[in-house]
Design a protein around this motif. Structure first.
Motif, PDB file in Angstrom:
ATOM      1  N   THR A 155     -11.672   6.671 -16.576  1.00 23.99           N
ATOM      2  CA  THR A 155     -11.216   5.824 -17.357  1.00 23.99           C
ATOM      3  C   THR A 155     -11.377   4.352 -16.738  1.00 23.99           C
ATOM      4  OG1 THR A 155      -9.707   7.232 -18.581  1.00 23.99           O
ATOM      5  CG2 THR A 155      -9.008   5.119 -18.580  1.00 23.99           C
ATOM      6  N   ARG A 156     -11.483   3.641 -17.372  1.00 24.56           N
ATOM      7  CA  ARG A 156     -11.656   2.000 -16.839  1.00 24.56           C
ATOM      8  C   ARG A 156     -10.761   1.069 -17.586  1.00 24.56           C
ATOM      9  NH1 ARG A 156     -17.956   0.696 -17.248  1.00 24.56           N
ATOM     10  NH2 ARG A 156     -17.334  -0.710 -15.475  1.00 24.56           N
ATOM     11  N   PHE A 157     -10.629   0.163 -16.831  1.00 24.63           N
ATOM     12  CA  PHE A 157      -9.459  -1.025 -17.211  1.00 24.63           C
ATOM     13  C   PHE A 157     -10.474  -2.234 -17.079  1.00 24.63           C
ATOM     14  CE2 PHE A 157      -6.462  -4.502 -16.960  1.00 24.63           C
ATOM     15  CZ  PHE A 157      -5.771  -4.201 -18.135  1.00 24.63           C
ATOM     16  N   GLY A 158     -10.395  -3.133 -18.231  1.00 23.85           N
ATOM     17  CA  GLY A 158     -11.203  -4.270 -18.155  1.00 23.85           C
ATOM     18  C   GLY A 158     -10.708  -5.611 -19.015  1.00 23.85           C
TER      19      GLY A 158
ATOM     20  N   VAL B  15      -9.325   1.136  -9.876  1.00 22.95           N
ATOM     21  CA  VAL B  15      -7.908   1.432 -10.607  1.00 22.95           C
ATOM     22  C   VAL B  15      -7.712   2.808 -10.333  1.00 22.95           C
ATOM     23  CG1 VAL B  15      -6.941   1.688 -12.941  1.00 22.95           C
ATOM     24  CG2 VAL B  15      -8.339  -0.298 -12.327  1.00 22.95           C
ATOM     25  N   SER B  16      -6.430   3.085 -10.089  1.00 21.99           N
ATOM     26  CA  SER B  16      -6.072   4.466  -9.776  1.00 21.99           C
ATOM     27  C   SER B  16      -4.982   5.218 -10.639  1.00 21.99           C
ATOM     28  CB  SER B  16      -4.980   4.630  -8.281  1.00 21.99           C
ATOM     29  OG  SER B  16      -4.193   3.822  -8.321  1.00 21.99           O
ATOM     30  N   ASN B  17      -4.366   4.155 -11.734  1.00 18.27           N
ATOM     31  CA  ASN B  17      -3.409   4.512 -12.626  1.00 18.27           C
ATOM     32  C   ASN B  17      -3.071   3.652 -13.829  1.00 18.27           C
ATOM     33  OD1 ASN B  17      -1.273   6.359 -13.958  1.00 18.27           O
ATOM     34  ND2 ASN B  17       0.261   5.751 -12.490  1.00 18.27           N
ATOM     35  N   ILE B  18      -3.229   4.044 -14.962  1.00 18.83           N
ATOM     36  CA  ILE B  18      -2.952   3.402 -16.045  1.00 18.83           C
ATOM     37  C   ILE B  18      -1.748   4.109 -16.716  1.00 18.83           C
ATOM     38  CG2 ILE B  18      -3.683   2.307 -18.269  1.00 18.83           C
ATOM     39  CD1 ILE B  18      -6.503   2.587 -16.925  1.00 18.83           C
ATOM     40  N   ASN B  19      -0.778   3.204 -17.195  1.00 18.31           N
ATOM     41  CA  ASN B  19       0.663   3.994 -17.839  1.00 18.31           C
ATOM     42  C   ASN B  19       1.035   3.168 -18.722  1.00 18.31           C
ATOM     43  OD1 ASN B  19       3.110   4.905 -18.208  1.00 18.31           O
ATOM     44  ND2 ASN B  19       3.229   5.585 -15.992  1.00 18.31           N
TER      45      ASN B  19
ATOM     46  N   THR C 240       0.983  -0.631 -17.733  1.00 21.62           N
ATOM     47  CA  THR C 240       0.776  -0.966 -16.231  1.00 21.62           C
ATOM     48  C   THR C 240      -0.447  -0.240 -15.587  1.00 21.62           C
ATOM     49  OG1 THR C 240       3.116  -0.809 -16.116  1.00 21.62           O
ATOM     50  CG2 THR C 240       2.152  -0.480 -13.895  1.00 21.62           C
ATOM     51  N   ILE C 241      -1.200  -1.305 -14.829  1.00 22.58           N
ATOM     52  CA  ILE C 241      -2.362  -0.549 -14.147  1.00 22.58           C
ATOM     53  C   ILE C 241      -1.916  -0.638 -12.724  1.00 22.58           C
ATOM     54  CG2 ILE C 241      -3.936  -1.014 -15.842  1.00 22.58           C
ATOM     55  CD1 ILE C 241      -5.058  -3.311 -13.712  1.00 22.58           C
ATOM     56  N   THR C 242      -2.197   0.294 -12.016  1.00 19.55           N
ATOM     57  CA  THR C 242      -2.230   0.216 -10.377  1.00 19.55           C
ATOM     58  C   THR C 242      -3.508   0.584  -9.822  1.00 19.55           C
ATOM     59  OG1 THR C 242      -0.150   1.604 -10.677  1.00 19.55           O
ATOM     60  CG2 THR C 242      -1.054   1.636  -8.494  1.00 19.55           C
ATOM     61  N   LEU C 243      -3.959  -0.262  -8.884  1.00 18.60           N
ATOM     62  CA  LEU C 243      -4.987  -0.017  -8.124  1.00 18.60           C
ATOM     63  C   LEU C 243      -4.857  -0.099  -6.685  1.00 18.60           C
ATOM     64  CD1 LEU C 243      -6.647  -3.746  -8.349  1.00 18.60           C
ATOM     65  CD2 LEU C 243      -5.052  -3.101 -10.018  1.00 18.60           C
ATOM     66  N   ASN C 244      -6.047   0.220  -5.804  1.00 15.77           N
ATOM     67  CA  ASN C 244      -6.264   0.103  -4.555  1.00 15.77           C
ATOM     68  C   ASN C 244      -6.214  -1.355  -4.530  1.00 15.77           C
ATOM     69  OD1 ASN C 244      -5.881   2.875  -4.346  1.00 15.77           O
ATOM     70  ND2 ASN C 244      -8.250   3.326  -4.174  1.00 15.77           N
ATOM     71  N   PHE C 245      -5.584  -2.057  -3.569  1.00 13.07           N
ATOM     72  CA  PHE C 245      -5.537  -3.101  -2.961  1.00 13.07           C
ATOM     73  C   PHE C 245      -6.284  -3.493  -1.978  1.00 13.07           C
ATOM     74  CE2 PHE C 245      -3.590  -7.132  -0.924  1.00 13.07           C
ATOM     75  CZ  PHE C 245      -3.998  -7.998  -1.797  1.00 13.07           C
ATOM     76  N   VAL C 246      -7.445  -4.276  -2.268  1.00 15.76           N
ATOM     77  CA  VAL C 246      -8.371  -4.565  -1.380  1.00 15.76           C
ATOM     78  C   VAL C 246      -8.285  -6.148  -0.988  1.00 15.76           C
ATOM     79  CG1 VAL C 246     -10.932  -4.582  -0.767  1.00 15.76           C
ATOM     80  CG2 VAL C 246      -9.885  -2.627  -2.264  1.00 15.76           C
ATOM     81  N   PRO C 247      -7.673  -6.620   0.076  1.00 17.28           N
ATOM     82  CA  PRO C 247      -7.378  -7.989   0.311  1.00 17.28           C
ATOM     83  C   PRO C 247      -8.609  -8.858   0.020  1.00 17.28           C
ATOM     84  CG  PRO C 247      -6.235  -6.634   1.941  1.00 17.28           C
ATOM     85  CD  PRO C 247      -7.017  -5.899   1.207  1.00 17.28           C
ATOM     86  N   ALA C 248      -9.606  -8.555   0.479  1.00 16.87           N
ATOM     87  CA  ALA C 248     -10.703  -9.402   0.585  1.00 16.87           C
ATOM     88  C   ALA C 248     -11.530  -9.535  -0.927  1.00 16.87           C
ATOM     89  CB  ALA C 248     -12.093  -8.879   1.535  1.00 16.87           C
TER      90      ALA C 248
ATOM     91  N   LEU D 186      -0.284  -4.309 -12.074  1.00 16.70           N
ATOM     92  CA  LEU D 186       0.005  -5.644 -13.063  1.00 16.70           C
ATOM     93  C   LEU D 186       0.527  -4.862 -14.126  1.00 16.70           C
ATOM     94  CD1 LEU D 186      -3.531  -7.408 -13.174  1.00 16.70           C
ATOM     95  CD2 LEU D 186      -1.594  -8.339 -12.636  1.00 16.70           C
ATOM     96  N   VAL D 187       1.267  -5.707 -14.929  1.00 14.91           N
ATOM     97  CA  VAL D 187       1.855  -5.432 -16.301  1.00 14.91           C
ATOM     98  C   VAL D 187       1.355  -6.302 -17.185  1.00 14.91           C
ATOM     99  CG1 VAL D 187       4.196  -4.815 -17.440  1.00 14.91           C
ATOM    100  CG2 VAL D 187       3.825  -4.202 -15.120  1.00 14.91           C
TER     101      VAL D 187
END
Length: 142
Positions: A12-15, A30-34, A68-76, A126-127
């Protein structure tokens, strides 16, 4: 009894919509969509002669539930997340596995948060609050 046709949420993708047409920039990792869904107000219409002393309700306004989407945070590589929050609003899509069904909504970004900073992976969330009528259905051309 027929075999199940259930599937997982894997792929599943979030865009966020970019420009005109049906083009979306999909967020990385993206690791979770709720929270996908809709609610309706129940307006109390009870009166002193309501049958058998039970409360009565009528259907009120409908609202899209906050997503709410949760994703791996990649600082760069934070521009997707921070741009969405800075802009404040946009058109969003949750594209389900197979790419033929989507949950589309216009919404405002109400929250951006980093997860716990520890020895575990870095996360961010992000919400988005849908504004207006969200749609769940076939993707145009899909």
């Amino acid at each position: 009894m027929p075999a199940s046709t259930a599937t997982t949420g894997f792929s599943t993708r979030f865009g966020r919509k970019t420009g005109t047409g049906n083009t979306y920039a999909y967020f990385a990792e993206v690791s979770n969509i709720n929270g996908i869904g809709m609610t309706r107000e129940a307006i109390d219409a009870t009166h002193l002669e309501s049958p058998d002393g039970y409360n009565e309700f009528i259907a009120g306004m409908k609202t899209g539930k906050p997503v709410t989407i949760t994703l791996n945070f990649v600082p760069a590589a934070t521009s997707d997340v921070t741009d969405a929050f800075a802009t404040g609003s946009g058109e969003f899509r949750i594209l389900f596995p197979g790419g033929t069904v989507a949950f589309d909504f216009t919404g405002i970004v109400t929250e951006f948060a980093l997860g716990d900073i520890s020895n575990d992976k870095l996360t961010a969330s992000l919400v988005m609050q849908p504004s207006g009528k969200p749609t769940l259905g076939l993707v145009a051309g899909g």
